[in-house]
Write an enzyme that holds these catalytic residues in place. Structure first.
Site, short mmCIF file in Angstrom:
data_model
loop_
_atom_site.label_atom_id
_atom_site.label_comp_id
_atom_site.label_asym_id
_atom_site.label_seq_id
_atom_site.Cartn_x
_atom_site.Cartn_y
_atom_site.Cartn_z
N HIS A 1 35.28 56.66 18.80
CA HIS A 1 34.88 58.28 19.16
C HIS A 1 33.81 58.78 18.25
CE1 HIS A 1 38.68 57.49 21.62
NE2 HIS A 1 39.39 57.38 20.48
O1 RIB Z 1 40.51 61.61 20.33
C1 RIB Z 1 39.50 61.08 19.31
C2 RIB Z 1 39.47 62.20 18.07
O2 RIB Z 1 40.52 62.47 17.60
C3 RIB Z 1 38.36 61.80 17.05
O3 RIB Z 1 37.78 62.73 16.40
C4 RIB Z 1 39.58 61.12 15.93
O4 RIB Z 1 39.26 61.22 14.64
C5 RIB Z 1 40.39 62.00 16.15
O5 RIB Z 1 40.47 63.17 15.36
#
Ligand code: RIB
Ligand code: CA
Length: 315
Positions: free
Chosen positions: A240
């Site tokens: 992500h």
């Molecule tokens: O949903 C994904 C996010 O949530 C990313 O930033 C991961 O590091 C968590 O913080």
């Protein structure tokens, strides 16, 4: 022209990958990192930012800590074993940091960096938006000075913590609502695009080269992959934060669509949902963009090339 990059983060395994990507990319100059509570408590995320920078030989990058508690509500417990481990980095064998934060006032630190940067500033937030909400409250003059604001967070059509809410928004929905309403034009790199890219375990095979970098990142990514196998049934991860970082480093790498984005903060079933309106009817003006697609192979090539360069520097 070099672009100055400020990173607000809750490291966090995928945050660590995103930070390494930024540090290894000559297109940007990382001028500061601020930490926030999210994947783990603020003490852990701050400790992780410091020791990751030391590990990668970049103690020249100043770190300021920010907020642990959400903007207005009490911290919601996720109720399941932390995805990133209790220390936020899967218990990785990394020495405790020698360096310390330069400030515990993340909003003031960010504002100062934005006001005084000779280069256009890209702010990229890859954790809950708590620090950014306080930034726009306490230093509204910097809003028009931000050249580009990219977040990892939200989704137009799905969720991960709930069917409709993504973790960074869900963790602090009021902060996200405040930020989307602040006038900062926000590029929302959400689950719509991050879930479209599967980083299968074999792509990390090169980390098993016995190098210092390989050992650390193999450990944290194997742990992250173990979690994903449990939840999603495949030996893969969604990177992500690195995907959002890629859009910050290479603008318009993704297909972006103008949208008006607001955040549900009251719904029994929908709290943390980023309600994304791309119809823009009845004089509704966009306050940002939603990211829809990216070339996954190109992303992986850029990511692995950068990390391999970082691995050579570290070892
Ligand atoms: O949903 C994904 C996010 O949530 C990313 O930033 C991961 O590091 C968590 O913080
Ligand atoms: Ca994160």
């Amino acid at each position: 022209m070099t672009r100055a990059l400020l990173i607000d983060t809750d490291p966090g395994i995928d945050d660590a990958v995103a930070i390494a990507l930024a540090l290894a990319s000559p297109e940007v100059d990382v001028i500061g990192i601020t930490t926030v509570g999210g994947n783990s408590g603020l003490a852990a995320t701050t400790n992780n930012a410091l020791r990751l920078l030391e590990f990668m030989g970049r103690t020249d990058v100043p770190v300021a800590s920010g907020y642990d508690e959400p903007y207005v509500r009490a911290k919601m417990e996720t109720g399941y074993e932390p995805v990133h481990g209790h220390d936020g980095l899967a218990g990785v064998d990394l020495p405790q940091p020698i360096t310390e934060v330069v400030s515990t006032d993340a909003p003031a630190f960010l504002a100062d960096k934005i006001r005084n940067s000779p280069d256009p500033v890209t702010l990229v937030a890859i954790g809950p938006l708590t620090n950014i909400a306080h930034l726009v409250d306490q230093h509204p003059d910097v809003i028009p000075m931000i050249d580009r604001f990219v977040i990892m967070g939200g989704a137009a059509r799905t969720g991960n913590v709930t069917p409709v809410a993504e973790f960074n928004i869900w963790h602090d929905p009021e902060a996200a609502k405040r930020v989307f309403a602040s006038g900062i034009n926000t590029v929302m790199v959400g689950l719509d695009v991050t879930h479209s890219v599967k980083t299968f375990e074999h792509l990390w095979g090169w980390l098993k080269d016995g190098s210092k970098f390989g050992k650390v990142f193999d450990h944290i990514l194997t742990s992250y992959t173990d979690f994903y196998e449990t939840f999603y049934g495949e030996r893969m991860t969604h990177q992500h934060d690195a995907l959002a970082m890629a859009e910050a480093i290479w603008p318009n790498l993704m297909e972006l669509e103008p949208a008006f984005i607001d955040v549900e903060c009251q719904g029994e079933l929908t709290t943390g949902m980023t309600v994304t309106d791309t119809r823009l009817r009845n004089d509704v003006k966009p306050n940002g963009y939603v990211a829809w697609t990216i070339d996954g192979d190109d992303f992986h090539q850029k990511l692995m090339s950068a990390l391999e360069k970082m691995a050579q520097k570290v070892s």
